[in-house]
Structure formats: structure tokens, C-alpha cells
Enzyme design. Structure first.
Site, PDB file in Angstrom:
ATOM      1  N   TYR A   1     -10.288   4.592 -11.123  1.00 25.62           N
ATOM      2  CA  TYR A   1      -9.992   5.238  -9.830  1.00 25.62           C
ATOM      3  C   TYR A   1      -9.786   6.736  -9.945  1.00 25.62           C
ATOM      4  O   TYR A   1      -9.220   7.329  -9.022  1.00 25.62           O
ATOM      5  CB  TYR A   1      -8.673   4.712  -9.243  1.00 25.62           C
ATOM      6  CG  TYR A   1      -8.472   3.234  -9.191  1.00 25.62           C
ATOM      7  CD1 TYR A   1      -9.391   2.402  -8.573  1.00 25.62           C
ATOM      8  CD2 TYR A   1      -7.304   2.672  -9.707  1.00 25.62           C
ATOM      9  CE1 TYR A   1      -9.150   1.041  -8.488  1.00 25.62           C
ATOM     10  CE2 TYR A   1      -7.062   1.311  -9.624  1.00 25.62           C
ATOM     11  CZ  TYR A   1      -7.996   0.498  -9.015  1.00 25.62           C
ATOM     12  OH  TYR A   1      -7.762  -0.836  -8.929  1.00 25.62           O
TER      13      TYR A   1
ATOM     14  N   GLU B   1       4.326  -6.945   1.774  1.00 34.83           N
ATOM     15  CA  GLU B   1       4.043  -7.471   0.433  1.00 34.83           C
ATOM     16  C   GLU B   1       3.617  -6.363  -0.531  1.00 34.83           C
ATOM     17  O   GLU B   1       2.492  -6.332  -1.010  1.00 34.83           O
ATOM     18  CB  GLU B   1       3.001  -8.586   0.483  1.00 34.83           C
ATOM     19  CG  GLU B   1       1.797  -8.284   1.357  1.00 34.83           C
ATOM     20  CD  GLU B   1       0.808  -9.437   1.393  1.00 34.83           C
ATOM     21  OE1 GLU B   1      -0.264  -9.292   0.789  1.00 34.83           O
ATOM     22  OE2 GLU B   1       1.135 -10.468   2.015  1.00 34.83           O
ATOM     23  N   PRO B   2       4.525  -5.428  -0.817  1.00 39.30           N
ATOM     24  CA  PRO B   2       4.185  -4.332  -1.738  1.00 39.30           C
ATOM     25  C   PRO B   2       4.111  -4.800  -3.189  1.00 39.30           C
ATOM     26  O   PRO B   2       4.733  -5.794  -3.556  1.00 39.30           O
ATOM     27  CB  PRO B   2       5.361  -3.367  -1.573  1.00 39.30           C
ATOM     28  CG  PRO B   2       6.501  -4.233  -1.144  1.00 39.30           C
ATOM     29  CD  PRO B   2       5.906  -5.356  -0.342  1.00 39.30           C
ATOM     30  N   GLY B   3       3.333  -4.078  -3.977  1.00 35.37           N
ATOM     31  CA  GLY B   3       3.268  -4.314  -5.413  1.00 35.37           C
ATOM     32  C   GLY B   3       3.647  -3.029  -6.136  1.00 35.37           C
ATOM     33  O   GLY B   3       4.758  -2.847  -6.607  1.00 35.37           O
ATOM     34  N   ARG B   4       2.699  -2.080  -6.107  1.00 36.72           N
ATOM     35  CA  ARG B   4       2.875  -0.809  -6.794  1.00 36.72           C
ATOM     36  C   ARG B   4       4.229  -0.151  -6.533  1.00 36.72           C
ATOM     37  O   ARG B   4       4.904   0.323  -7.441  1.00 36.72           O
ATOM     38  CB  ARG B   4       1.776   0.146  -6.331  1.00 36.72           C
ATOM     39  CG  ARG B   4       1.915   1.573  -6.819  1.00 36.72           C
ATOM     40  CD  ARG B   4       1.066   2.543  -5.982  1.00 36.72           C
ATOM     41  NE  ARG B   4      -0.184   1.965  -5.562  1.00 36.72           N
ATOM     42  CZ  ARG B   4      -1.245   1.877  -6.342  1.00 36.72           C
ATOM     43  NH1 ARG B   4      -1.195   2.350  -7.553  1.00 36.72           N
ATOM     44  NH2 ARG B   4      -2.342   1.316  -5.889  1.00 36.72           N
TER      45      ARG B   4
ATOM     46  N   GLY C   1       0.788  -1.225   0.000  1.00 34.83           N
ATOM     47  CA  GLY C   1       0.000   0.000   0.000  1.00 34.83           C
ATOM     48  C   GLY C   1       0.816   1.268   0.000  1.00 34.83           C
ATOM     49  O   GLY C   1       0.249   2.362   0.047  1.00 34.83           O
TER      50      GLY C   1
ATOM     51  N   ARG D   1      -6.697   2.588 -14.984  1.00 40.79           N
ATOM     52  CA  ARG D   1      -6.660   3.300 -13.690  1.00 40.79           C
ATOM     53  C   ARG D   1      -7.370   4.661 -13.719  1.00 40.79           C
ATOM     54  O   ARG D   1      -8.120   4.982 -12.802  1.00 40.79           O
ATOM     55  CB  ARG D   1      -5.218   3.453 -13.192  1.00 40.79           C
ATOM     56  CG  ARG D   1      -4.525   2.122 -12.930  1.00 40.79           C
ATOM     57  CD  ARG D   1      -3.202   2.295 -12.194  1.00 40.79           C
ATOM     58  NE  ARG D   1      -3.416   2.738 -10.842  1.00 40.79           N
ATOM     59  CZ  ARG D   1      -3.094   3.921 -10.376  1.00 40.79           C
ATOM     60  NH1 ARG D   1      -2.528   4.821 -11.167  1.00 40.79           N
ATOM     61  NH2 ARG D   1      -3.330   4.244  -9.129  1.00 40.79           N
TER      62      ARG D   1
ATOM     63  N   CYS E   1     -15.443   3.151 -26.849  1.00 42.40           N
ATOM     64  CA  CYS E   1     -16.777   3.745 -26.848  1.00 42.40           C
ATOM     65  C   CYS E   1     -17.368   3.753 -25.447  1.00 42.40           C
ATOM     66  O   CYS E   1     -18.294   2.992 -25.145  1.00 42.40           O
ATOM     67  CB  CYS E   1     -17.667   3.019 -27.846  1.00 42.40           C
ATOM     68  SG  CYS E   1     -17.121   3.401 -29.496  1.00 42.40           S
ATOM     69  N   GLU E   2     -16.796   4.550 -24.626  1.00 44.16           N
ATOM     70  CA  GLU E   2     -17.258   4.750 -23.250  1.00 44.16           C
ATOM     71  C   GLU E   2     -16.916   6.195 -22.903  1.00 44.16           C
ATOM     72  O   GLU E   2     -15.818   6.654 -23.225  1.00 44.16           O
ATOM     73  CB  GLU E   2     -16.474   3.860 -22.261  1.00 44.16           C
ATOM     74  CG  GLU E   2     -16.726   2.391 -22.360  1.00 44.16           C
ATOM     75  CD  GLU E   2     -18.076   1.955 -21.794  1.00 44.16           C
ATOM     76  OE1 GLU E   2     -18.670   2.701 -20.993  1.00 44.16           O
ATOM     77  OE2 GLU E   2     -18.521   0.863 -22.182  1.00 44.16           O
TER      78      GLU E   2
END
Ligand code: ADP
Ligand code: ASP
Ligand code: MG
Length: 864
Positions: free
Chosen positions: A787, A744-747, A708, A783, A814-815
Site C-alpha cells: 500500500y 467493528e474497528p481493527g487497526r 476504518g 504494508r 528478492c523483489e
């Protein structure tokens, strides 16, 4: 410097409490006064406040504090110490300090008559101005001292003005008066110093201009003298879009018109007293707000010629608001009801600020800075009101106000702001009829911490147009020098190479392994951490897994698919270095994970109860929910009632019992409350809480505090404070040495290593909005759509020396949510076929990509 010719050009400089409390600031005051006189050939009037904190002490004494004598003694000591610091003889204040002491033994002291209180309150400014005159004189400036009470006259009382405000919150005469001006001009020195805050009462005694009133004194003098400028020197370099002490991202407002400045001041920006603007506005005297500690900064200019810019300029907060809610059946339509109600406020000398009304209820607010709202007054008012309606007093409340031109036309941009207030109990909403403000009244405690969030929402929604450089200047934290720079991203040095890669087809992700290694090593250097895992869901590219495994990281997977991928890429990997942390996964995935021998985490009791055979005689990790979620967006908060993750703490004992019955042991305890959490303290607290639970469970060996950690996606973000984070962890580790600590980081490991290369397809203008279309869309990088995430976007084909323009950057899907960014600054010459780079796309980029609209998946490249 005696005046040979009666120069009649004036500048008024007002210095607040902090500006007069230190020796070097008096040096600045002397220099500024001299400089202004020389630059403009004007005479200079310096208006000063009391030393900082002194008026608070005098207020306590005037209010009859039991320890008044001790307080006076401390004030005497403080002023004498300051004289010593300035190398002035103590005799400079001999008589004044004696006068202060004598006020305690004055005949009026026992009854604390209002005229006595005014005299007590006025001592601070009399002392500070005497010190200043002596110090500047000692330094060669001929600065004449004047008693402000001989120059400012309190206006006769208004009808119904309370005795309190007739003495302690007065307005003064400030319309030009030739006789007055002539008398002033005849003062023998070119430079003059006087007190803010005090004036002459009609009875010859002292009157007070209200807390913070020195600004108003300066404005009165400015108007009376027809000064060319009134400068308010304080401890911040201007008026900001929010109180900079509460909101470090608040922006300096470089130029305001009188009306907006008035509104910002009235609604709570203490930097300028609300009553100080009208005299200057009516007399056409420009004002400036400047910082004594940073005199070189341009500050805020307030005048009548600032071109109006629509949009929210500031958000302010006032505390101590009293709400009076009056309930009565069918009264609204009843002739004379409101007249009766307001008659009672008038009777008690109370002025009403905001008003809200409904069929059977009228609620009004009382602003403490304009009223003497103590319990006696409120009790008397309630007693009277209760004769005609049901009264409820709601205290203490805070009024939070958005100020700016054209509030009504901005409502559609305020949806996030409404949503944020929607989480609190809003007592009243009021929109001013001049369309300059919108106020929300909530409980004071609910207002804490809200301003930074609202300020960010106003900017993100475009309601506060910070790109308007005619009004908005730098952020407070840039000025205060507390910004830790983001550092130059790796891809700036690789432009030619990236352009060449783009030739092979776009959209494509490019990952820079040296950046991954650098982040991995920074984390590896943090000694309190015993075990490090990489959350592969952020980016499962084989080269990244290999790199992080080689750097000593284990791998954390959330599905059987991820587990298979990990062992495919790294066939020799020990299962002991792999975690499996699923959410609501089917039984088969647990079976597969146990068969592989990896460490399994469970977060609910129901799984154990449903599949006892599966979980019998195992060693498990337990994921708990600490009851709250945190993070950069609601959709990434993974704790609290709203979140599907984690066992609530109230069920931990139940889980332990169920596990024990199965002969299963809980050897790890895990929590992860969300992603992109900015406060380094968060993990320390979490670790501490987990350790408490771990002790209760008794068999836990490892505490896993998740990941996080944020990365600075935008220029406004600061790099994560890894040092503070490590320090916090070292502290908890020292308290709970028995547990191994895992992360346990990812980003954090991969986001900054990746960019998305994409090509511009079309540039289109529609009703004033310019859009740059890309060949990447929300299917490539979701993203921003999911978000509201920010990614920097640059035009790689056109670098340096260009004019900028604002574009909305959009994709081909098409959104309507297929938007990478709004109002982004790009070269005005941006054109089809330009290669654009979307930064910090190494995490949750490719892994979340799809072929929606039958568009191809992006490609991936690795840079060694
Ligand atoms: P002085 O003693 O110089 O009169 P004040 O304390 O009265 O100074 O006013 C300056 C303070 O006003 C700043 O330190 C700041 O915390 C506060 N403040 C509140 N709102 C704002 C705002 N919008 N812009 C600037 N300052 C603000
Ligand atoms: N000294 C007074 C106060 O603190 C006036 C001022 O500083 O503006 O309220
Ligand atoms: Mg002030």
C-alpha cells in the site's frame, strides 16, 4: 522626525487588506516602521491596500451594480466605524467619503467610462492610507502622507493593449530617475505612507494596477528608490508550496530566487502579484513576504543569490481560465493560418497564455487576470474566428501548475500525479519552454479537492524535495497551531527492554497491551455506540483477543479459520458476540458459521439464490455498498463499482424479496467503505444513509458502520479526531434512535500497540543512494510494499545527539518492492547489527507475514 540630512536609504513595507483592517495591526505597522528605521538607519515608505473586501465592493460599483448607492452607504459606515474603533474623529475621512459619494453623481457615472471606474476603484486605498496616517500620527509617529499618483506614472499604452488594460491594468515607469529621486528625498518626514494599486494616467486621471496590484506599487517604489528591501506583509507568513488555505500541509518556502517566485506568482499564488517581481529583480532589490499577525516569523526571502535546488517547489491553481479550441482541416501546416488566428486575438485586445496544437486543432487559454474576458468580448472573438475555423469556448476551467526547476528531469517521479489527473478530463497539458512549469487545464469543478492530493503525491514521490531545509520550512498547519500532536509512543520509554528482547532473535513483533486497552476504553466511552466488535484480521494474537474480549468487545471474523481460532482462544465466548463477514467464501464456511450460531453477514443476492436451503429461515445481516470507496490507498477502498464488496444499493429491493421468499429476515445492515479514512464526517453520513435503507427494509435492528478509523502513522498525520467522530454519531443517533449502532474497528485498536524489531544486516552505498538492509522484509511486514504505507523507522541502538543522513531502508527479499521507506532520516553512523524499530506495526503485520523466499516467520512478544 524631520530629516536633518537627506538620508537616501529606503525600505518599502507593503501591507495588504487584512493587515490594515484591525486596530492592533496598525499598532504592528507603526512598530515595524519605527523598528526598520532604527535598525537600518533607513527611511521607510509604507504602501497600503484598501481595507479587506473594500476593492470588491468598489469593483461592483464600478461595474454598475444596481444597488450601488446602498453599497456606497455601507462603505461609508464601515470606514466610520473603523475610525470609531481607532478613536479618531470622523472628520479624518470627511472629505474623502464625500468624494466617494460624489462619484455616483459624476457626469461619467452613467456611461461608466473607464477613467471614472478607475477613480471609483482607487478610493479604497485613499481611505485606508488616510486612516493609517492619522492613527499613527495620533500615536506619536510622524508619518507623512503622499498621493501615489504624484509618484507613479502609468507607462504609455503598448501596441494593441485594450482600452480596459490601458486604464485598469497598467504598468508603471520604474527605471531610476535622478530628478524623481531627488524630489522624493525632499519629502519632509522620515516615515512616509502612500497607496498601493493607483497611479497617474498620462491624461492626468487615475490609473489602476490590476487586482492585487498593491504589491506591484511597492515593487515600483522599491526599484525607483533603489531600496535595500521590499517587504510584503500579508495574512500568511510567506509563499507556500501550495495555497495554505486549501492545503494545510503546504510547506513554507523560506528562500526562492526571483525566477521561481515569478513562476509561482504567475501561475496562481495570489500572495504576490506576478508583476511585482520584475522591477525588484531588475533593480536588484530583495523581497520578503511576511505575516502581520506573526511578525516574528522569518517568512520567505526572494533574491538573486538563492542557490538553485532542483525539484517541484509549488503547486498552484488559477480559476476562471477560458479555453478557446479552434478546429480546422489540415490547417496546422498552412502558411499564415496561426498568424490569422492570433491576429483576431490581437484585434480584440486579448493576450494568450497557454497554447496547445495538434494536426487539426489549436487550443489556447486566456487568463482572466490579464484580460477582460467577458461574454461580449468572447462572442465577438468567436464570431470572427468562426470565419476561418470551428470554434469552441470551454469555461470555466482551472489551470493547475507544478512549478520548479528542471521539470523535464522530474517526469519519472510524477507517475502518481499523472494518474490522478488521468481520472479527470484534461483539456490541455502545457510545459513551459523555460523548464520551470508544467500545467494541466481541467474543468473548474474537477479541480476542487485535488490540490491536497497532488501535493501529498509530489512529496511522497520525492518530486518535491521537502527535506531540503534551505528551501522548505514548516507546514502551514504547524504554523497556524492547528496540529493535534501525536503523543509519545509507548516504546520510547522501553528502549532497554526492547533491545533486550531483540537479543532473543529478530525480526520480532512486540505488542503493548496497555495501549490496546487505552484505545478500547476510548471507544467504549462513546455512548451512541451500542455494540463494539474487534476485526480480528488486523491482529489475531491470543493475548490481544483476550484483552479486547475482557474490554467488552465482540469479535468479527472473515473466515472459518478465524472463527475456529476465536473459539479456541476463548472457548466460553457466546456466539452472539461474534460476527461472520466473509467475502466470496465457499458454502462450507457459511454452514460452519450457522452451526456455531454466530451472526452471518451476506453481501450478494446470488448466494441466496444458489443455496436457498442454506439461508432459509435465518436472521442475516446485509452488507451494502454505498457507491463509493474511501481510504488511505486504492487497495483498501471497499466501496464503489471497482470494489468486490457489498450489495449495490440498486439491488437492495431484490435482496429483500429473495430473503422474504426464504422466510429470512434482515436484522442488521452493514457498510464499510474503506480503511484509514480521515474525515470524521464520513461515518456520520454513512450512518445516516444506512438508516434510510434500514427504514425501507423494515426489519433491521442494528446498523453496523464498520471500522476504518485511521491512526497517525507519520509525523504529518494527526491523531483521529475521536471527539468529532463521536459528536457526529450522537447527532445521527438522535435522528434515528430506533436502531442499535455497531462498529467493528481493527487497526484503530491495535496498530499503535505493536512494533517490529529488526536488525541491520548491511549498509551499502550505490551511486549516491545509501541503503540500510534489515533482516525483516516485505515477507515480515508487507504494508509498505502493498500500500505504499508509511511506518516510522528508528535506530534503537543509537539514540540522541547524532548527525542524520538519508537512507533507503530495505529488506532481504528478492523483489524490488522490498522497501520499507525511501530517504529516511537515520543516524549517519547506522551500522550492521544495530537494532531498528519499525513503528505502528500492530495491525496487518504478523497476520500478513509469509515465509516467501523460505524465510522464517517473525516471532511475537507481549508486553503487559
Ligand atoms: P493581501 O490582501 O495581503 O495582499 P492576498 O489575499 O492578496 O493578501 O494574498 C494572501 C493570500 O494568498 C493568502 O491568504 C493565501 O490564501 C493566498 N495564497 C495562494 N497561494 C498561496 C501560496 N502558494 N502561498 C501563500 N499564500 C497563498
Ligand atoms: N485593494 C486592491 C485589491 O484588492 C489591491 C491590493 O490589495 O493589492 O485588488
Ligand atoms: Mg494581495
Amino acid at each position: 522626525m524631520p530629516v536633518s540630512s537627506p538620508v537616501d536609504r529606503w525600505i518599502v513595507l507593503k501591507f495588504g487588506g487584512t493587515s490594515v483592517s484591525r486596530r492592533h495591526r496598525w499598532d504592528t505597522i507603526g512598530k515595524l516602521a519605527k523598528k526598520r528605521a532604527e535598525e537600518t538607519g533607513s527611511r521607510v515608505l509604507v504602501v497600503v491596500s484598501a481595507l479587506s473586501g473594500v476593492t470588491n465592493e468598489l469593483t461592483a460599483i464600478a461595474d454598475g451594480a444596481a444597488d450601488s448607492r446602498a453599497r456606497v452607504a455601507a462603505l461609508v459606515e464601515r470606514h466610520q466605524a473603523f475610525l470609531d474603533e481607532l478613536e479618531l474623529p470622523r472628520a479624518v475621512l470627511g472629505e474623502r467619503l464625500a468624494a466617494l459619494q460624489a462619484l455616483l453623481d459624476d457626469a461619467r457615472a452613467a456611461a461608466r467610462t473607464l477613467d471614472w471606474q478607475a477613480e471609483v476603484l482607487g478610493q479604497g486605498e485613499l481611505l485606508s492610507s488616510s486612516i493609517g496616517a492619522a492613527y499613527l500620527h495620533q500615536n506619536g509617529l510622524d508619518m507623512g502622507w503622499m498621493d501615489a499618483r504624484q509618484w507613479l506614472d502609468a507607462l504609455p499604452p503598448l501596441p494593441n493593449q485594450s482600452p480596459w488594460s490601458q486604464r485598469l491594468s497598467v504598468n508603471c515607469q520604474w527605471k531610476s530617475d535622478e530628478a524623481w529621486a531627488q524630489r522624493f528625498r525632499a519629502q519632509p518626514t522620515r516615515l512616509l505612507i502612500t497607496q498601493g494599486f493607483i497611479a497617474r494616467h498620462a491624461d492626468g486621471g487615475t490609473a489602476i494596477l490590476g487586482r492585487g496590484g498593491s504589491d506591484t506599487s511597492a515593487a515600483y517604489f522599491g526599484a525607483l528608490l533603489g531600496a535595500s528591501r521590499v517587504e510584503i506583509w500579508t495574512d500568511v507568513p510567506g509563499m507556500f508550496s501550495a495555497n495554505p488555505k486549501d492545503v494545510p500541509d503546504a510547506r513554507l518556502l523560506t528562500r526562492l530566487d526571483y525566477y521561481e517566485a515569478q513562476e509561482i506568482a504567475t501561475t496562481g499564488a495570489k500572495v504576490l502579484h506576478p508583476r511585482s517581481i520584475k522591477p525588484c529583480r531588475d533593480a536588484g532589490v530583495p523581497m520578503a513576504i511576511l505575516d502581520t499577525e506573526r511578525p516574528e516569523l522569518p517568512g520567505t526571502s526572494i533574491d538573486g543569490s538563492a542557490a538553485p535546488v532542483p525539484g517541484v517547489k509549488a503547486i498552484s491553481r488559477r480559476n476562471g481560465i477560458v479555453l478557446v479550441s479552434m478546429e480546422g482541416i489540415g490547417m496546422w501546416q498552412q502558411v499564415g493560418f496561426l498568424a490569422d488566428v492570433f491576429g483576431l486575438f490581437k484585434k480584440h485586445g486579448l493576450s494568450v497564455d497557454l497554447i496547445g496544437s495538434a494536426e487539426t486543432n489549436v487550443t489556447v487559454s486566456l487568463d482572466p487576470s490579464e484580460n477582460l474576458v467577458n461574454t461580449d468580448v468572447l462572442a465577438a472573438l468567436s464570431a470572427d474566428l468562426s470565419q476561418i475555423c470551428k470554434v469552441k469556448i470551454i469555461v470555466p476551467c482551472a489551470a493547475i501548475t507544478l512549478v520548479g526547476r528542471g521539470m523535464r528531469s522530474l517526469l519519472h517521479k510524477l507517475s502518481d500525479v499523472w494518474a490522478t489527473f488521468g481520472r479527470e478530463r484534461v483539456h490541455m497539458i502545457s510545459q513551459s519552454s523555460n523548464d520551470l512549469n508544467l500545467t494541466f487545464v481541467i474543468d473548474e469543478t474537477d479541480a476542487d479537492g485535488l490540490l491536497p492530493i497532488l501535493h501529498a503525491e509530489l512529496i511522497d514521490s520525492g518530486a518535491m524535495p521537502v527535506e531540503e531545509t534551505a528551501v522548505f520550512g514548516p507546514r502551514w498547519r504547524e504554523i497556524a497551531g492547528t496540529v493535534r500532536p501525536r503523543g509519545t509512543p509507548w516504546w520510547r520509554g522501553q528502549r532497554a527492554h526492547l533491545l533486550q528482547l531483540a537479543e532473543a532473535g529478530t525480526p520480532r513483533y512486540v505488542y503493548h497491551l496497555p495501549t490496546v486497552r487505552a484505545r478500547a476504553r476510548a471507544l467504549a466511552a462513546i455512548t451512541p455506540i451500542d455494540q463494539r466488535y474487534y476485526a480480528i484480521k488486523a491482529n489475531s494474537h491470543p493475548a490481544i483477543l483476550e484483552t479486547l474480549e475482557a474490554e467488552g468487545f465482540g469479535l468479527e471474523c472473515v473466515s472459518h479459520g478465524e472463527l475456529k481460532h476465536v473459539f479456541n482462544v476463548l472457548p466460553g465466548l457466546s456466539p452472539r458476540r461474534v460476527l461472520f463477514t466473509p467475502s466470496f467464501c465457499p458454502r462450507e464456511e457459511f454452514e460452519a458459521a450457522f452451526a456455531l450460531g454466530v451472526t452471518v453477514t451476506v453481501d450478494n443476492v446470488e448466494a441466496l439464490q444458489r443455496w436457498p436451503d442454506l439461508f432459509r429461515n435465518r436472521e442475516l445481516w446485509l452488507r451494502v455498498d454505498l457507491g463509493r470507496g474511501e481510504g488511505h490507498h486504492a487497495k483498501v477502498r471497499t466501496g464503489g463499482k471497482e470494489s468486490k464488496f457489498g450489495l449495490p444499493m440498486a439491488r437492495v429491493d431484490e435482496f429483500v424479496r429473495a430473503a422474504t421468499e426464504l422466510g429470512t429476515t434482515i436484522v442488521g445492515l452493514h457498510a464499510h467503505l474503506g480503511s484509514g479514512v480521515e474525515t470524521a464526517q464520513h461515518w456520520r453520513l454513512m450512518c445516516d444513509e444506512l438508516a434510510g435503507f434500514a427504514r425501507r427494509i423494515g426489519t433491521v435492528q442494528t446498523i453496523d458502520i464498520g471500522g476504518g478509523m485511521p491512526i497517525p502513522y507519520s509525523e504529518e498525520d494527526e491523531p483521529f479526531d475521536l471527539e468529532a467522530w463521536a459528536e457526529g454519531l450522537a447527532e445521527v443517533k438522535a435522528v434515528h434512535p430506533a436502531f442499535r449502532l455497531a462498529i467493528e474497528p481493527g487497526r484503530y485498536l491495535v496498530a499503535e500497540s505493536g512494533v517490529l524489531l529488526t536488525r541491520c544486516t548491511q549498509v551499502v552505498e550505490k551511486e549516491g543512494v545509501r541503503r540500510v538492509g534489515l533482516d525483516a522484509g516485505m515477507n515480515t511486514l508487507i504494508r509498505p510494499a502493498l500500500y505504499d504505507a508509511w511506518h516510522d523507522i528508528e535506530n534503537l541502538s543509537r539514540q540522541g545527539g547524532y548527525a542524520e543522513a538519508a537512507f533507503d531502508v530495505v529488506g532481504p527479499i528478492c523483489e524490488s518492492s522490498d522497501v520499507f521507506g525511501k530517504r529516511r532520516k537515520l543516524p549517519a553512523s547506522t551500522a550492521p547489527d544495530d537494532v531498528m524499530v519499525v513503528a505502528d506495526a500492530g495491525a496487518y503485520g504478523y497476520v500478513m507475514a509469509s515465509t516467501y523466499n523460505q524465510r522464517a516467520m517473525p516471532r511475537e512478544d507481549i508486553l503487559e
